[in-house]
Design a protein around this motif. Structure first.
Motif, PDB file in Angstrom:
ATOM      1  N   LEU A  77       5.691   2.985   1.747  1.00 32.17           N
ATOM      2  CA  LEU A  77       5.154   1.688   1.312  1.00 32.17           C
ATOM      3  C   LEU A  77       4.914   0.829   2.556  1.00 32.17           C
ATOM      4  O   LEU A  77       5.862   0.472   3.268  1.00 32.17           O
ATOM      5  N   ILE A  78       3.645   0.543   2.837  1.00 33.81           N
ATOM      6  CA  ILE A  78       3.321  -0.377   3.936  1.00 33.81           C
ATOM      7  C   ILE A  78       3.082  -1.748   3.314  1.00 33.81           C
ATOM      8  O   ILE A  78       2.467  -1.856   2.247  1.00 33.81           O
ATOM      9  N   SER A 111       5.062  -3.747   8.080  1.00 40.09           N
ATOM     10  CA  SER A 111       6.247  -2.905   8.198  1.00 40.09           C
ATOM     11  C   SER A 111       6.118  -1.814   7.150  1.00 40.09           C
ATOM     12  O   SER A 111       5.233  -1.873   6.281  1.00 40.09           O
ATOM     13  N   TYR A 112       6.975  -0.798   7.232  1.00 42.12           N
ATOM     14  CA  TYR A 112       6.921   0.240   6.203  1.00 42.12           C
ATOM     15  C   TYR A 112       8.316   0.588   5.718  1.00 42.12           C
ATOM     16  O   TYR A 112       9.312   0.305   6.393  1.00 42.12           O
ATOM     17  N   ALA A 113       8.343   1.179   4.535  1.00 40.73           N
ATOM     18  CA  ALA A 113       9.602   1.619   3.940  1.00 40.73           C
ATOM     19  C   ALA A 113       9.382   3.026   3.392  1.00 40.73           C
ATOM     20  O   ALA A 113       8.246   3.388   3.060  1.00 40.73           O
ATOM     21  N   VAL A 114      10.447   3.794   3.322  1.00 44.23           N
ATOM     22  CA  VAL A 114      10.356   5.194   2.883  1.00 44.23           C
ATOM     23  C   VAL A 114      11.418   5.454   1.822  1.00 44.23           C
ATOM     24  O   VAL A 114      12.537   4.934   1.921  1.00 44.23           O
ATOM     25  N   ALA A 132       0.886  -1.175   0.000  1.00 41.88           N
ATOM     26  CA  ALA A 132       0.000   0.000   0.000  1.00 41.88           C
ATOM     27  C   ALA A 132       0.916   1.215   0.000  1.00 41.88           C
ATOM     28  O   ALA A 132       1.754   1.349   0.884  1.00 41.88           O
ATOM     29  N   VAL A 133       0.772   2.073  -1.011  1.00 37.12           N
ATOM     30  CA  VAL A 133       1.735   3.156  -1.227  1.00 37.12           C
ATOM     31  C   VAL A 133       1.054   4.516  -1.091  1.00 37.12           C
ATOM     32  O   VAL A 133      -0.080   4.689  -1.532  1.00 37.12           O
ATOM     33  N   TYR A 179      -4.450  -0.855   1.100  1.00 36.48           N
ATOM     34  CA  TYR A 179      -4.437   0.471   0.468  1.00 36.48           C
ATOM     35  C   TYR A 179      -4.311   1.549   1.532  1.00 36.48           C
ATOM     36  O   TYR A 179      -4.687   1.314   2.688  1.00 36.48           O
ATOM     37  N   VAL A 180      -3.805   2.701   1.124  1.00 35.78           N
ATOM     38  CA  VAL A 180      -3.820   3.884   2.009  1.00 35.78           C
ATOM     39  C   VAL A 180      -4.492   5.013   1.241  1.00 35.78           C
ATOM     40  O   VAL A 180      -4.079   5.343   0.115  1.00 35.78           O
TER      41      VAL A 180
END
Ligand code: DGJ
Length: 337
Positions: A236-237, A250-253, A226-227, A283-284
């Motif tokens: 990005l989760i 988790s998330y990334a940046v 989910a971006v 989704y976000v």
């Protein structure tokens, strides 16, 4: 006079029916304006001309396990196509119909009911004035691993199926699409047998892949991407790969969407955070008209009765560069400043 009063009565009744959802209730049955449970799993939203559209997998009828698949629990339902709902307030949803129909006649077709259609996402192309839907299409054992694309002139469809692809030859399962502020669109998909995520720039009409791509979260086995974008950064989760069972998110940046992605831990906090509150990201959605206000959309899968899988929508804000999601049994948009 009699008919006029009757007309007024019907009008106000339908208005009340359509406006009866006052709060988000994560994990509860969510009814549409007709009183039917919303059937839009693995979904994504599109905001277009003042209306939110919700697209998702139609999961209807019996769930069963594909017996010959023994390495994981391959529970499935017949592919039901993609539904579309519309809303002005994100709470009350009107069923717009089946936006992309499954195929009932040709067992070789990507969209045949015996296949898998998952995680549909729709973006609007300003240049071609077309709505473009990307989705994960697969065989019942998930070995086909392709991305399907469909197109429509209207947000609610009907969408016409164009075909499927392994982007630049790579496997593609769980996925999302992200349209950037400059009109460029990117496809994120779990590839290399789910080991590594790929980000690929789509063509100008959004209907095919360019060769501009990047491997990210290498060998991290992440899915359910989910971006979103906030303050010029891309987020990005994702979830781990544990079939229909929940696991920690988790998330990334990244500063550039095709640049380096830095990985961080769980954006969820409090009790239930270690299983994403029993759910998996899909989704976000930014809340229009508010700043730093997002809704984190997730699916609480019921593997034994996939039709009864529930939606977990929670408020999300970014604090000191980190997305923060907390459980709430009931909430509304007033939680955002
Ligand atoms: C997890 C994925 O995120 C879902 O979309 C679905 O493919 C299931 N795995 C199947 O087990």
């Amino acid at each position: 006079m009699k008919y006029y009063l009757l007309f007024l009565f019907i009008l106000s009744y339908s208005f009340l029916q359509a406006q009866n959802q006052k709060v988000f209730m994560p994990g509860e049955i969510w009814k549409d304006a007709n009183g039917d449970p919303v059937n839009a799993h693995g979904g994504g939203l599109l905001y277009h001309n003042g209306t939110y559209y919700w697209y998702g997998e139609i999961k209807k009828g019996k769930t069963w396990r594909v017996e010959y698949v023994t390495s994981w629990e391959d529970y499935r339902v017949n592919a039901g196509g993609v539904s579309c709902y519309s809303s002005k307030d994100l709470l009350n949803w009107r069923f717009e119909g089946v936006a992309l129909k499954p195929n009932t006649a040709d067992s070789a077709h990507d969209l045949h009911t015996s296949k898998v259609i998952e995680r549909p996402k729709v973006i609007y192309n300003e240049k071609t004035k077309k709505f473009v839907m990307w989705m994960h299409v697969d065989s019942e054992d998930y070995g086909y691993s392709r991305s399907g694309v469909a197109v429509s002139d209207k947000p609610s469809g009907p969408f016409t199926y164009v075909g499927s692809v392994r982007p630049n030859g790579a496997m593609a399962r769980d996925m999302t699409v992200f349209r950037d502020d400059d009109g460029k669109a990117y496809h994120f998909y779990s590839s290399e047998n789910n080991a590594t995520m790929h980000v690929c720039l789509l063509s100008e009409d959004y209907l095919s892949h360019t060769t501009t791509e990047k491997r990210i979260l290498i060998n991290q086995s992440r899915e359910a991407p989910a971006v979103f974008k906030f303050n010029g950064k891309y987020y990005l989760i994702s979830s781990g790969c544990t079939g229909w069972s929940p696991n920690p998110a988790s998330y990334a940046v990244a500063g550039q969407i095709l640049g380096e992605w830095t990985e961080y831990d769980n954006p969820c906090a409090g009790p239930g955070a270690d299983t994403t509150y029993g759910a998996q990201s899909t989704y976000v959605q930014p809340v229009m008209g508010k700043k730093n206000a997002f809704i984190f959309l997730a699916d609480r899968w019921n593997k034994l009765d996939l039709e009864d899988s529930r939606y977990v929508w929670l408020p999300m804000v970014i604090k000191n560069g980190k997305p923060v999601i907390e459980w709430r049994g009931q909430w509304d948009l007033s939680v955002f400043k």
